[in-house]
Enzyme design. Structure first.
Site, PDB file in Angstrom:
ATOM      1  N   ALA A   1       0.865  -1.191   0.000  1.00  0.00           N
ATOM      2  CA  ALA A   1       0.000   0.000   0.000  1.00  0.00           C
ATOM      3  C   ALA A   1       0.905   1.245   0.000  1.00  0.00           C
ATOM      4  CB  ALA A   1      -0.970   0.009   1.181  1.00  0.00           C
TER       5      ALA A   1
ATOM      6  N   GLY B   1       5.816   8.471   0.954  1.00  0.00           N
ATOM      7  CA  GLY B   1       6.678   8.287   2.135  1.00  0.00           C
ATOM      8  C   GLY B   1       7.570   7.070   1.956  1.00  0.00           C
ATOM      9  N   HIS B   2       6.981   5.977   1.467  1.00  0.00           N
ATOM     10  CA  HIS B   2       7.782   4.777   1.197  1.00  0.00           C
ATOM     11  C   HIS B   2       8.809   5.053   0.099  1.00  0.00           C
ATOM     12  CE1 HIS B   2       3.928   2.744   2.643  1.00  0.00           C
ATOM     13  NE2 HIS B   2       4.837   2.293   3.483  1.00  0.00           N
TER      14      HIS B   2
ATOM     15  N   LYS C   1       8.939   7.828  11.174  1.00  0.00           N
ATOM     16  CA  LYS C   1       7.528   7.854  11.565  1.00  0.00           C
ATOM     17  C   LYS C   1       7.218   6.728  12.557  1.00  0.00           C
ATOM     18  CE  LYS C   1       2.887   7.758  10.002  1.00  0.00           C
ATOM     19  NZ  LYS C   1       2.592   6.340  10.160  1.00  0.00           N
ATOM     20  N   ASP C   2       7.815   5.567  12.329  1.00  0.00           N
ATOM     21  CA  ASP C   2       7.642   4.439  13.258  1.00  0.00           C
ATOM     22  C   ASP C   2       8.892   4.386  14.143  1.00  0.00           C
ATOM     23  OD1 ASP C   2       5.096   3.063  12.154  1.00  0.00           O
ATOM     24  OD2 ASP C   2       6.322   3.476  10.399  1.00  0.00           O
TER      25      ASP C   2
ATOM     26  N   LEU D   1       2.563  11.289   6.079  1.00  0.00           N
ATOM     27  CA  LEU D   1       1.978  10.379   5.088  1.00  0.00           C
ATOM     28  C   LEU D   1       1.874   8.986   5.691  1.00  0.00           C
ATOM     29  CD1 LEU D   1       3.625  11.350   1.682  1.00  0.00           C
ATOM     30  CD2 LEU D   1       1.501  12.170   2.696  1.00  0.00           C
TER      31      LEU D   1
ATOM     32  N   SER E   1      -0.409   4.982   4.981  1.00  0.00           N
ATOM     33  CA  SER E   1      -1.391   4.210   4.202  1.00  0.00           C
ATOM     34  C   SER E   1      -2.790   4.390   4.781  1.00  0.00           C
ATOM     35  CB  SER E   1      -1.034   2.726   4.213  1.00  0.00           C
ATOM     36  OG  SER E   1       0.329   2.548   3.965  1.00  0.00           O
ATOM     37  N   ARG E   2      -2.863   4.768   6.057  1.00  0.00           N
ATOM     38  CA  ARG E   2      -4.175   4.912   6.701  1.00  0.00           C
ATOM     39  C   ARG E   2      -4.868   6.222   6.371  1.00  0.00           C
ATOM     40  NH1 ARG E   2      -3.902   2.227  12.419  1.00  0.00           N
ATOM     41  NH2 ARG E   2      -2.374   0.615  12.035  1.00  0.00           N
TER      42      ARG E   2
HETATM   43  P1  AMP Z   1       4.950   0.083   6.428  1.00  0.00           P
HETATM   44  O1  AMP Z   1       4.692  -0.496   5.098  1.00  0.00           O
HETATM   45  O2  AMP Z   1       3.852   0.918   6.977  1.00  0.00           O
HETATM   46  O3  AMP Z   1       5.475  -0.934   7.418  1.00  0.00           O
HETATM   47  O4  AMP Z   1       6.164   1.109   6.223  1.00  0.00           O
HETATM   48  C1  AMP Z   1       7.362   0.712   5.638  1.00  0.00           C
HETATM   49  C2  AMP Z   1       8.439   1.701   5.995  1.00  0.00           C
HETATM   50  O5  AMP Z   1       8.084   2.999   5.511  1.00  0.00           O
HETATM   51  C3  AMP Z   1       8.634   1.843   7.515  1.00  0.00           C
HETATM   52  O6  AMP Z   1      10.020   1.887   7.805  1.00  0.00           O
HETATM   53  C4  AMP Z   1       7.943   3.147   7.813  1.00  0.00           C
HETATM   54  O7  AMP Z   1       8.466   3.801   8.955  1.00  0.00           O
HETATM   55  C5  AMP Z   1       8.224   3.948   6.555  1.00  0.00           C
HETATM   56  N1  AMP Z   1       7.280   5.047   6.386  1.00  0.00           N
HETATM   57  C6  AMP Z   1       5.932   5.008   6.510  1.00  0.00           C
HETATM   58  N2  AMP Z   1       5.393   6.224   6.339  1.00  0.00           N
HETATM   59  C7  AMP Z   1       6.425   7.079   6.112  1.00  0.00           C
HETATM   60  C8  AMP Z   1       6.542   8.491   5.866  1.00  0.00           C
HETATM   61  N3  AMP Z   1       5.471   9.272   5.844  1.00  0.00           N
HETATM   62  N4  AMP Z   1       7.772   9.001   5.682  1.00  0.00           N
HETATM   63  C9  AMP Z   1       8.880   8.223   5.713  1.00  0.00           C
HETATM   64  N5  AMP Z   1       8.844   6.883   5.931  1.00  0.00           N
HETATM   65  C10 AMP Z   1       7.643   6.325   6.136  1.00  0.00           C
END
Ligand code: AMP
Length: 282
Positions: A32, A36-37, A151-152, A186, A188-189
């Site tokens: 998704a 940001g990704h 962000k995380d 940013l 996915s939610r």
């Molecule tokens: P996720 O798919 O949500 O697990 O995110 C994958 C990676 O993208 C994780 O390392 C997140 O911290 C990073 N991530 C998510 N949203 C952002 C964002 N807005 N800016 C930078 N990195 C992000």
């Protein structure tokens, strides 16, 4: 872009690339994808010769089966987005490739001081799942760099500790949060935020900025109180507004006692749970 679905395929490919002297930067995701990704992928491309991205909706990190079921899986759009940046390898494993039946991949790490704060109490088992999957992915990809989002923050702090504890030869690189024009982080939610509430969604960001300003004149406890009220006053249901040490994630009581300090927040806007954070000092 090479797309691999089995451990064998990706390892065969990456072993050859490594032998040619190529370095690898790895960005694990749940898919998704959004900008940001993609900013992580772009940064990965600046660090190493090869960028590997994984999309794997990891069942063990979802504490609610319904959440796992509902998690968006727009694979075609994701692949399309990935072709707009320099990603050479996409790893799309099945559950059985990551968790071969009968194999115990549990990672025994004593990191309760990091896992049982902030996100921990409301998401039991979440970080155990994250630790297991990231350790497994690192074992498979063996990257020179692992790129994660600020962000995380808690997630990257935990993975940093795992890398240290298991002496994994990978450098963790934490990338700043990419935000919408109004400051909303940013995620996915965000598409699930009720359009009527979207204008207030950036209050989390604005409050984190306010926390930074208040530091010089208020104690950490006062900042926590003021910021929590601000967020609740704007219609959020707050889960936590924490001011923590950037390394140990433990509560800060005196500004002067810590080198790196973060403000971290989790709150519900309607039925969407949002998180954000800001480095206050470093
Ligand atoms: P996720 O798919 O949500 O697990 O995110 C994958 C990676 O993208 C994780 O390392 C997140 O911290 C990073 N991530 C998510 N949203 C952002 C964002 N807005 N800016 C930078 N990195 C992000």
């Amino acid at each position: 872009m090479h797309v691999f679905t089995t451990v064998n395929q990706i390892q065969t490919f990456l072993t050859k690339e490594r032998r040619k002297g190529r370095t690898i930067a790895f960005v694990p995701t749940l898919g998704a994808l959004h900008q940001g990704h993609l900013t992580l992928m772009k940064h990965a491309g600046q660090l190493a010769d090869l960028v590997v991205c994984s999309i794997f909706v990891n069942p063990t990190q979802f504490n609610e089966p319904k959440d796992l079921e509902k998690y968006p899986r727009p694979l075609r759009e994701d692949i399309h987005l990935l072709t707009s940046v320099e990603v050479q390898v996409l790893f799309l494993p099945t559950d059985d490739e990551i968790y071969p039946p009968g194999v115990d991949l549990t990672v025994r790490a004593n990191l309760f001081y990091l896992t049982e704060v902030m996100e921990g109490p409301t998401r039991p088992g979440h970080f155990e799942g994250v630790i297991t999957v990231v350790k497994r992915l690192l074992d498979i990809v063996q990257p020179d760099y692992l790129i994660m989002g600020q962000k995380d923050y808690q997630q990257q702090a935990i993975i940093g500790a795992i890398i240290q504890q298991f002496q994994i030869p990978t450098k963790l690189v934490t990338h700043p949060t990419l935000r919408d024009h109004d400051g909303l982080a940013l995620s996915s939610r965000n598409v699930r935020i009720d359009p009527k509430l979207r204008l207030t969604a950036n209050i989390l960001y604005l409050t984190l900025q306010k926390a930074k300003l208040l530091m010089s004149s208020h104690t950490p406890d006062q900042v926590r109180d003021i910021c929590s009220s601000l967020i609740t006053d704007h219609g959020f249901t707050i889960e936590y507004f924490a001011i923590v040490d950037g390394f140990t994630l433990q509560t800060v009581f005196e500004w002067a006692d810590h080198q790196k300090i973060l403000a971290c927040v989790a709150a519900w806007l309607g039925d969407v749970r949002l998180i954000d954070n800001e480095i206050l000092t470093f």
